[in-house]
Design a protein around this motif. Structure first.
Motif, PDB file in Angstrom:
ATOM      1  N   SER A  83      -7.437  -4.479  -4.160  1.00 15.47           N
ATOM      2  CA  SER A  83      -7.651  -5.300  -5.350  1.00 15.47           C
ATOM      3  C   SER A  83      -6.325  -5.776  -5.936  1.00 15.47           C
ATOM      4  N   LEU A  84      -5.328  -4.882  -5.983  1.00 14.95           N
ATOM      5  CA  LEU A  84      -4.018  -5.265  -6.514  1.00 14.95           C
ATOM      6  C   LEU A  84      -3.372  -6.336  -5.646  1.00 14.95           C
ATOM      7  N   THR A  85      -3.481  -6.150  -4.328  1.00 17.04           N
ATOM      8  CA  THR A  85      -2.876  -7.107  -3.406  1.00 17.04           C
ATOM      9  C   THR A  85      -3.550  -8.473  -3.502  1.00 17.04           C
ATOM     10  N   LYS A  86      -4.872  -8.470  -3.555  1.00 18.63           N
ATOM     11  CA  LYS A  86      -5.623  -9.720  -3.635  1.00 18.63           C
ATOM     12  C   LYS A  86      -5.265 -10.513  -4.886  1.00 18.63           C
ATOM     13  N   SER A  87      -4.986  -9.789  -5.985  1.00 16.59           N
ATOM     14  CA  SER A  87      -4.661 -10.463  -7.251  1.00 16.59           C
ATOM     15  C   SER A  87      -3.167 -10.697  -7.420  1.00 16.59           C
ATOM     16  N   GLY A  88      -2.373 -10.323  -6.410  1.00 18.42           N
ATOM     17  CA  GLY A  88      -0.925 -10.563  -6.465  1.00 18.42           C
ATOM     18  C   GLY A  88      -0.211  -9.741  -7.525  1.00 18.42           C
ATOM     19  N   ILE A  89      -0.675  -8.506  -7.742  1.00 18.04           N
ATOM     20  CA  ILE A  89      -0.079  -7.645  -8.774  1.00 18.04           C
ATOM     21  C   ILE A  89       1.180  -6.970  -8.233  1.00 18.04           C
TER      22      ILE A  89
END
Length: 444
Positions: A83-89
């Motif tokens: 989820s973090l990777t998908k949202s570019g966090i």
């Protein structure tokens, strides 16, 4: 004539007991005010995938992601990372959280947080991870504070938290501590060989993400032991000293403790959690594929957390803290940690109390049709003992390496736990504590 069954009599007496507590006269030395403070809660299968978007919505630029070594290889952490990777966090991971944290492990995490200058936190794990992240957030937000400044008195200074903390999203992976809802962080204070903690509404998570998918991989023993923790939290918060009888009354609302005594709202959550535990815990243990049971226990953990996070726990937890702090070589099944203590003392402690608990007896399935009111505590204790036996919990303190020779040290370790022991509905002397520890050497 109206009451034609013993169960009806018990129910009416229970209602009268609540009414008698509700209308206690106000006394100036008591704090006749209570406050409810909980995290926002979001629940549902697969809800973990939303965390990246939550952090985007918060405008987070540097995120601290805390977990432990075991979990870092498991699906819950993978789901958060995706989820973090998908949202570019932009995030940094700290996976060195100690299961059963100590003052030193807290300090290590705090140092990481201070160096990272993070503007948001994510904690994925059980109570140890979430509590560690709470402490890291607090001291990184108050970098000049001494560690003992916020630790509960009398071990620490118990100062009120006046600084603003960063957002913290907690993702519980066990159904036990309810830490995603509370402003409490517990650790082992190694110097005194006792558990203590930090308690402040200011440190509670901003959001608790309760995703029942994360409980499906829990081993049977962890389900049992963490489920018993839910039972303890609910029982103790419901039976804690009523909030109108807790003293002293704080001179400022910021000094009102997180643990305020039982109150009408926390009672609702505690009783509902008990009903879920009574219905689903054994099912969740016996069948790891029982998604309904495991999902409900995940919710029960949060419900009990809302209850005890505002009412408090009492003597059962207060006595368990030195047990955990002094434990020697005990290693429970399914836990890859130095030690983790799940034995608490509820069965004997409830036989010690003279307060009547008819509602609890009914919820937990006790047969009270021919019971006398004065035996309520003993009946509840026997019911809990059978519950523990069915859960295959370790058979008392002797089973985890304690003997009568350890009792003086256990009593000494209980005495500083006034934050919780003073919420007991019955005061206790050192002699009482000694007798309770001795009786708890064997459960069955």
């Amino acid at each position: 004539r109206i009451c034609n069954s013993s169960q009806t009599v018990w129910s009416i007496l229970y209602a009268l007991q609540i009414l008698s507590c509700t209308y206690l006269p106000y006394m100036h030395k008591y704090s006749y005010i209570f406050q409810m403070a909980i995290s926002n809660i979001r629940y549902g299968e697969g809800v973990t995938k939303e965390i990246g978007m939550d952090l985007q919505n918060l405008g987070a630029k540097r995120v601290c992601f805390m977990t432990d070594r075991n979990l870092s290889q498991l699906p819950p952490v993978e789901a958060v990372l995706n989820s973090l990777t998908k949202s570019g966090i932009n995030f940094q991971m700290y996976d060195n959280v100690r299961v059963e944290p100590t003052d030193q492990s807290f300090l290590d995490a705090i140092e990481f947080a201070k160096k990272g200058e993070f503007d948001a936190y994510v904690a994925v794990g059980g109570g140890s991870v979430i509590d560690t992240c709470k402490a890291a957030n607090l001291y990184a937000s108050s970098p000049t504070s001494d560690f003992l400044d916020y630790v509960n008195a009398p071990i620490g200074k118990g100062k009120a938290v006046t600084v603003s903390l960063k957002p913290l999203i907690a993702v519980p992976t066990t159904a036990g501590t309810g830490s995603e809802t509370t402003g409490v962080a517990i650790f082992d204070f190694k110097e005194l060989k006792v558990k203590t903690g930090i308690a402040s509404r200011a440190i509670k998570p901003t959001l608790g993400i309760i995703d029942p998918l994360h409980t499906l991989s829990m081993p049977e023993r962890i389900v049992a032991n963490s489920g018993f923790d839910v039972l303890c939290h609910a029982l103790e918060s419901y039976t804690a000293l009523p909030y109108k009888m807790r003293s002293p009354c704080p001179s400022n609302p910021i000094n009102r403790p997180a643990y305020q005594g039982s109150n009408p709202i926390s009672d609702v959550w505690a009783l509902h959690a008990l009903r879920i535990v009574a219905k689903y815990l054994k099912r969740a243990i016996r069948n790891p594929e029982d998604r309904e049971a495991r999902a409900n226990m995940h919710l029960a953990s949060a419900f009990a957390g809302i209850g005890f996070g505002n009412a408090g726990v009492h003597l059962c937890h207060g006595m368990s803290y030195p047990i955990s702090g002094l434990v020697k070589t005990y290693k429970p099944k399914d836990y890859n940690v130095d030690h983790s203590l799940v034995v608490k003392l509820d069965s004997f402690l409830f036989s010690y109390y003279t307060i009547h608990f008819p509602a609890l007896c009914l919820i937990l399935g006790a047969d009270i049709r021919t019971a006398r009111i004065k035996d309520a505590g003993l009946i509840l204790a026997d019911t809990l003992r059978k519950f523990l036996f069915d859960l295959n919990v370790d058979d008392g303190l002797a089973a985890i390496g304690y003997s009568k020779a350890d009792i003086p040290a256990l009593v000494k370790g209980t005495l500083p736990q006034e934050r919780v022991t003073k919420l007991s509905p019955r005061p206790q002397t050192e002699e009482d504590l000694s007798a309770l520890f001795e009786a708890s050497m064997k459960l069955y």
